[in-house]
Design an enzyme around this catalytic site. Structure first.
Site, PDB file in Angstrom:
ATOM      1  N   ASP A 229      -1.195  37.711 -12.899  1.00 45.79           N
ATOM      2  CA  ASP A 229      -2.141  36.984 -12.060  1.00 45.79           C
ATOM      3  C   ASP A 229      -3.579  37.224 -12.494  1.00 45.79           C
ATOM      4  OD1 ASP A 229      -2.877  35.358  -9.836  1.00 45.79           O
ATOM      5  OD2 ASP A 229      -3.387  37.174  -8.718  1.00 45.79           O
TER       6      ASP A 229
ATOM      7  N   LYS B  35       1.811  24.612  -4.141  1.00 44.75           N
ATOM      8  CA  LYS B  35       0.588  23.989  -3.630  1.00 44.75           C
ATOM      9  C   LYS B  35       0.740  22.473  -3.691  1.00 44.75           C
ATOM     10  CE  LYS B  35      -2.243  27.927  -5.056  1.00 44.75           C
ATOM     11  NZ  LYS B  35      -3.321  28.422  -5.947  1.00 44.75           N
TER      12      LYS B  35
ATOM     13  N   GLU C 123       4.578  39.590  -8.989  1.00 44.85           N
ATOM     14  CA  GLU C 123       3.192  39.314  -9.363  1.00 44.85           C
ATOM     15  C   GLU C 123       2.447  40.631  -9.564  1.00 44.85           C
ATOM     16  OE1 GLU C 123       0.420  36.335  -7.207  1.00 44.85           O
ATOM     17  OE2 GLU C 123      -0.151  38.327  -6.461  1.00 44.85           O
TER      18      GLU C 123
ATOM     19  N   LYS D  71       4.530  39.249  -4.080  1.00 44.41           N
ATOM     20  CA  LYS D  71       3.097  39.135  -4.308  1.00 44.41           C
ATOM     21  C   LYS D  71       2.384  40.386  -3.797  1.00 44.41           C
ATOM     22  CE  LYS D  71       1.370  34.966  -3.666  1.00 44.41           C
ATOM     23  NZ  LYS D  71       1.161  34.472  -5.043  1.00 44.41           N
TER      24      LYS D  71
ATOM     25  N   ARG E 183       0.826  -1.222   0.000  1.00 40.80           N
ATOM     26  CA  ARG E 183       0.000   0.000   0.000  1.00 40.80           C
ATOM     27  C   ARG E 183       0.853   1.261   0.000  1.00 40.80           C
ATOM     28  NH1 ARG E 183      -3.131   1.785  -2.684  1.00 40.80           N
ATOM     29  NH2 ARG E 183      -4.097  -0.271  -2.565  1.00 40.80           N
TER      30      ARG E 183
END
Length: 296
Positions: free
Chosen positions: A230, A148, A209, A180, A113
């Protein structure tokens, strides 16, 4: 127990740290056993029994993580021998055998597994990435991943992206700078934020960004070599390409879907980045089946 030399070499060739992979495998096996033993296997399988099993694809896709699966069998022990039939990044059809494993039956079943969880997920990422690569064929654009990723599995998942033909974005907050919107707000503007990063870390790549074409132009004029567009529409991306005019590389991100990929690539941007490659990908269906039992 350290990994066999051949397994260690295969992991290093994949750009993976063998010690990290071994630690991850041991943690996942411990999660599965929960301090005990595989009670079903112990009850039904003689301790010294040997078997041959095959790891095969049950659907079409791109395989990745085979050295990791091999490392899993090595960690469990039982003198398991593994033969790899294809390389990571190979497109396979249903029924294609990717690994053959030979060793104590108990070891094969304990490892099953964990080996499948890792290989199926990494193969799913590679398969999804290959679909994006195909959608961008004929353009200058490449598909990139994001941060992510599954906690503690980033290096494996980014490896799977590479196996699928994609390009890695930064792997950590220290690898490069990505300014950002919150950084811009805190610093008092795009130019101020860029200058602050450049002064503090003069040797790092700095990406900025932006959320409109004017921001892209400001970032380039401040000195940014990479600009992240973005949530731009295709038309806005095309306008940004024209306004930047080759002075920086451009990346589009934010809610992209596979059916939009070719249209964005046609604008002339350099990268399309999507968290979809790692945060919500479907695992590729692989299975392990015992095909022969020795001494019975």
């Amino acid at each position: 127990m350290s990994l066999p030399e051949a397994v260690t070499l295969a992991l290093r060739e994949a750009g993976l740290d063998p010690a990290y992979v071994e630690d991850l495998i041991r943690a996942t096996l411990e999660e599965d056993l929960d301090g005990g033993e595989d009670v079903t296997t112990v009850a039904t399988v003689p301790a010294e029994q040997q078997a041959i099993a095959v790891l095969a694809a049950r659907e079409a896709g791109v395989v990745a993580g085979l050295p990791v699966a091999e490392a899993t069998f090595a960690v469990v022990g039982g003198d398991v021998q593994v033969e790899r039939h294809v390389a990571d990044g190979t497109e396979v059809s249903p029924g294609t055998t990717v690994l053959t494993v030979h060793g104590r039956t108990r070891a094969l079943l304990v490892a099953e597994r964990t080996a499948l969880n890792l290989a199926c997920r990494l193969s799913g990422i590679a398969t999804a990435t290959r679909a994006w690569v195909g959608a961008l064929a004929g353009s200058q654009a490449a598909v990139r991943d994001t941060r992510k990723t599954t906690p503690l599995m980033r290096s494996l998942e980014k490896y799977a992206v590479r196996a699928g033909g994609g390009v890695n974005h930064r792997s950590s907050l220290s690898e490069s700078a990505l300014i950002k919107d919150n950084h811009v707000a805190a610093a008092g503007g795009i130019t101020a934020a860029f200058r602050a990063v450049r002064e503090s870390y003069p040797g790092l790549t700095v990406e900025v960004e932006v959320d409109d074409v004017a921001g892209a132009v400001e970032a380039v004029e401040a000195g940014a070599e990479l600009v992240l567009l973005d949530n731009f529409t295709v038309d806005q991306a095309l306008e940004a390409v024209k306004a930047v005019d080759g002075r920086a590389r451009l990346e589009v991100s934010g809610g992209l879907t596979l059916d939009q990929a070719a249209a964005y690539a046609a604008t002339g941007v350099d990268y399309l980045s999507t968290g979809e490659l790692t945060h919500s990908v479907r695992a590729l269906d692989l299975g392990l089946d015992v095909v022969a039992v020795e001494g019975r």
